[in-house]
Design an enzyme around this catalytic site. Structure first.
Site, PDB file in Angstrom:
ATOM      1  CB  SER A 146      -0.882   0.011   1.265  1.00 15.95           C
ATOM      2  OG  SER A 146      -1.528   1.261   1.390  1.00 15.95           O
ATOM      3  CE1 TYR A 159      -4.095  -2.246   4.964  1.00 20.82           C
ATOM      4  CE2 TYR A 159      -3.185  -0.068   4.552  1.00 20.82           C
ATOM      5  CZ  TYR A 159      -3.749  -1.233   4.082  1.00 20.82           C
ATOM      6  OH  TYR A 159      -3.968  -1.395   2.731  1.00 20.82           O
TER       7      TYR A 159
HETATM    8  N1  LIG Z   1      -8.658  -0.672  -2.068  1.00 20.47           N
HETATM    9  C1  LIG Z   1      -7.689   0.187  -1.765  1.00 20.47           C
HETATM   10  O1  LIG Z   1      -7.857   1.412  -1.833  1.00 20.47           O
HETATM   11  C2  LIG Z   1      -6.340  -0.328  -1.342  1.00 20.47           C
HETATM   12  C3  LIG Z   1      -5.293   0.594  -1.218  1.00 20.47           C
HETATM   13  C4  LIG Z   1      -4.044   0.133  -0.831  1.00 20.47           C
HETATM   14  C5  LIG Z   1      -3.849  -1.212  -0.575  1.00 20.47           C
HETATM   15  N2  LIG Z   1      -4.881  -2.082  -0.694  1.00 20.47           N
HETATM   16  C6  LIG Z   1      -4.618  -3.496  -0.413  1.00 20.47           C
HETATM   17  O2  LIG Z   1      -5.182  -4.295  -1.433  1.00 20.47           O
HETATM   18  C7  LIG Z   1      -5.488  -5.580  -0.908  1.00 20.47           C
HETATM   19  C8  LIG Z   1      -6.895  -5.973  -1.285  1.00 20.47           C
HETATM   20  O3  LIG Z   1      -7.781  -5.037  -0.721  1.00 20.47           O
HETATM   21  P1  LIG Z   1      -9.230  -4.745  -1.292  1.00 20.47           P
HETATM   22  O4  LIG Z   1      -9.310  -3.289  -1.504  1.00 20.47           O
HETATM   23  O5  LIG Z   1      -9.559  -5.676  -2.392  1.00 20.47           O
HETATM   24  O6  LIG Z   1     -10.065  -5.073   0.034  1.00 20.47           O
HETATM   25  P2  LIG Z   1     -11.296  -6.077   0.270  1.00 20.47           P
HETATM   26  O7  LIG Z   1     -11.757  -5.818   1.656  1.00 20.47           O
HETATM   27  O8  LIG Z   1     -12.262  -5.941  -0.856  1.00 20.47           O
HETATM   28  O9  LIG Z   1     -10.597  -7.502   0.168  1.00 20.47           O
HETATM   29  C9  LIG Z   1      -9.841  -8.055   1.207  1.00 20.47           C
HETATM   30  C10 LIG Z   1     -10.150  -9.531   1.243  1.00 20.47           C
HETATM   31  O10 LIG Z   1      -9.316 -10.136   2.233  1.00 20.47           O
HETATM   32  C11 LIG Z   1     -10.105 -11.092   2.917  1.00 20.47           C
HETATM   33  N3  LIG Z   1      -9.556 -11.370   4.245  1.00 20.47           N
HETATM   34  C12 LIG Z   1      -9.614 -10.584   5.337  1.00 20.47           C
HETATM   35  N4  LIG Z   1      -9.063 -11.198   6.395  1.00 20.47           N
HETATM   36  C13 LIG Z   1      -8.636 -12.415   5.954  1.00 20.47           C
HETATM   37  C14 LIG Z   1      -7.997 -13.514   6.575  1.00 20.47           C
HETATM   38  N5  LIG Z   1      -7.720 -13.516   7.893  1.00 20.47           N
HETATM   39  N6  LIG Z   1      -7.694 -14.603   5.834  1.00 20.47           N
HETATM   40  C15 LIG Z   1      -8.006 -14.621   4.503  1.00 20.47           C
HETATM   41  N7  LIG Z   1      -8.632 -13.615   3.856  1.00 20.47           N
HETATM   42  C16 LIG Z   1      -8.941 -12.518   4.578  1.00 20.47           C
HETATM   43  C17 LIG Z   1     -11.502 -10.473   3.004  1.00 20.47           C
HETATM   44  O11 LIG Z   1     -12.506 -11.427   3.248  1.00 20.47           O
HETATM   45  C18 LIG Z   1     -11.614  -9.801   1.637  1.00 20.47           C
HETATM   46  O12 LIG Z   1     -12.235 -10.647   0.686  1.00 20.47           O
HETATM   47  C19 LIG Z   1      -5.226  -5.492   0.601  1.00 20.47           C
HETATM   48  O13 LIG Z   1      -3.943  -6.013   0.876  1.00 20.47           O
HETATM   49  C20 LIG Z   1      -5.246  -4.009   0.873  1.00 20.47           C
HETATM   50  O14 LIG Z   1      -4.481  -3.671   1.997  1.00 20.47           O
HETATM   51  C21 LIG Z   1      -6.133  -1.682  -1.067  1.00 20.47           C
END
Ligand SMILES: NC(=O)c1ccc[n+]([C@@H]2O[C@H](COP(=O)([O-])OP(=O)(O)OC[C@H]3O[C@@H](n4cnc5c(N)ncnc54)[C@H](O)[C@@H]3O)[C@@H](O)[C@H]2O)c1
Length: 266
Positions: A146, A159
């Site tokens: 991130s 985080y």
């Molecule tokens: N969306 C953004 O703006 C953004 C920005 C920077 C980084 N990220 C990173 O991108 C990645 C995906 O995020 P996203 O936006 O798709 O979020 P999201 O919440 O849509 O997806 C996260 C997924 O991880 C799963 N999860 C949570 N805890 C878990 C566990 N203990 N074991 C297995 N699975 C688990 C959830 O069920 C969910 O399906 C993450 O690493 C997040 O930190 C997202």
């Protein structure tokens, strides 16, 4: 000539595959020819994603907070597909737990521990479990980190620290396992509009981010899926240990960009 971005005959595990970014990566890798294991603590969500992809996808229940669950999930993928070529460490805690992740002065210890247990320890355990399979296939790991692992913020201190740690893990894995044929890279998203962020991010926050983004808009899940699929493919065979930001340029400019942008172009 073969297309080096093709993932034909590769087997990929995508953690957090039920989520906004993970599900997009699963669909893209499947379109490029991979068999995909959609792994998530939300099994129903993972099943929905796998069913929509079709017979080259399976859903796997995975709780990154549990070593047993990680072992079982990896065994299930190997049993179903016979090997692992790509590990996309993408799942992270989001939502309610992160709402309690403020600054260090008022950080609840259990929130810090829980976020580290899933994001950081979970990524390490998942990687450790998959490494023998990845060495066997000369495979590739791509971690979702991130922009918050690169820049300071007034909240989400836990985080952010996990994401910075995963960037260092990326370099450690790339260095230690490069000689065994395994590459490891990371993609650092800026704000990406997913169902989770659309719910958790008020519109005025999104507009603030967009004002600071040279591209002018926040990203979509495909803006992460594309670089992940590229880094996982043979097209990136000479790239390892890197963190690639996909953030519309929000992390690269001088302070005060948004006001300079206004005086220069409005
Ligand atoms: N969306 C953004 O703006 C953004 C920005 C920077 C980084 N990220 C990173 O991108 C990645 C995906 O995020 P996203 O936006 O798709 O979020 P999201 O919440 O849509 O997806 C996260 C997924 O991880 C799963 N999860 C949570 N805890 C878990 C566990 N203990 N074991 C297995 N699975 C688990 C959830 O069920 C969910 O399906 C993450 O690493 C997040 O930190 C997202």
């Amino acid at each position: 000539m073969t297309d080096a971005t093709s993932l034909t005959d590769k087997v990929a595990i995508i953690t957090g595959g039920a989520g906004g970014i993970g599900s997009e990566t699963a669909r893209l890798m499947a379109r490029r020819g991979a068999k995909v294991a959609v792994a998530d603590i939300n099994l129903a969500g993972a099943q929905e994603v796998a069913d929509a992809i079709g017979e080259q996808a399976i859903a796997v229940e995975l709780d990154l907070g549990s070593e047993t669950s990680i072992r079982d999930a990896v065994a299930k993928v190997v049993e179903a597909f016979g090997k692992i070529d790509i590990l996309h460490n993408n799942a992270a805690l989001a939502g309610r737990t992160l709402a309690l992740d403020g600054s260090i002065g008022d950080m609840p210890t259990e929130v810090w521990d829980q976020i580290f247990a899933v994001n950081c320890r979970g990524t390490m355990l998942m990687t450790r479990e998959c490494l023998p399979h990845l060495i066997a296939t000369q495979g590739s790991i791509v971690n979702t980190v991130s922009g918050l692992g690169l820049q300071g913020h007034v909240r989400q201190a836990a985080y952010s620290a996990t994401k910075a740690a995963i960037m260092q893990m990326t370099r450690s894995i790339a260095t230690a396992y490069g000689p065994k044929g395994v590459r490891c890279n990371a993609v650092a998203p800026g704000l990406i509009l997913t169902p989770t962020t659309a719910k958790d991010f008020p519109d005025h926050w999104r507009r603030n981010v967009e004002a600071e983004t040279p591209r002018g808009i926040v990203g979509a899940p495909e803006d992460i899926a594309e670089p992940v699929a590229f880094l996982a493919s043979d097209a990136a065979r000479n790239i390892t240990g890197q963190t690639l930001a996909s953030d519309g340029g929000v992390s690269i400019h001088v302070p005060g960009f948004s006001s300079y942008a206004k005086t220069a172009w409005d």
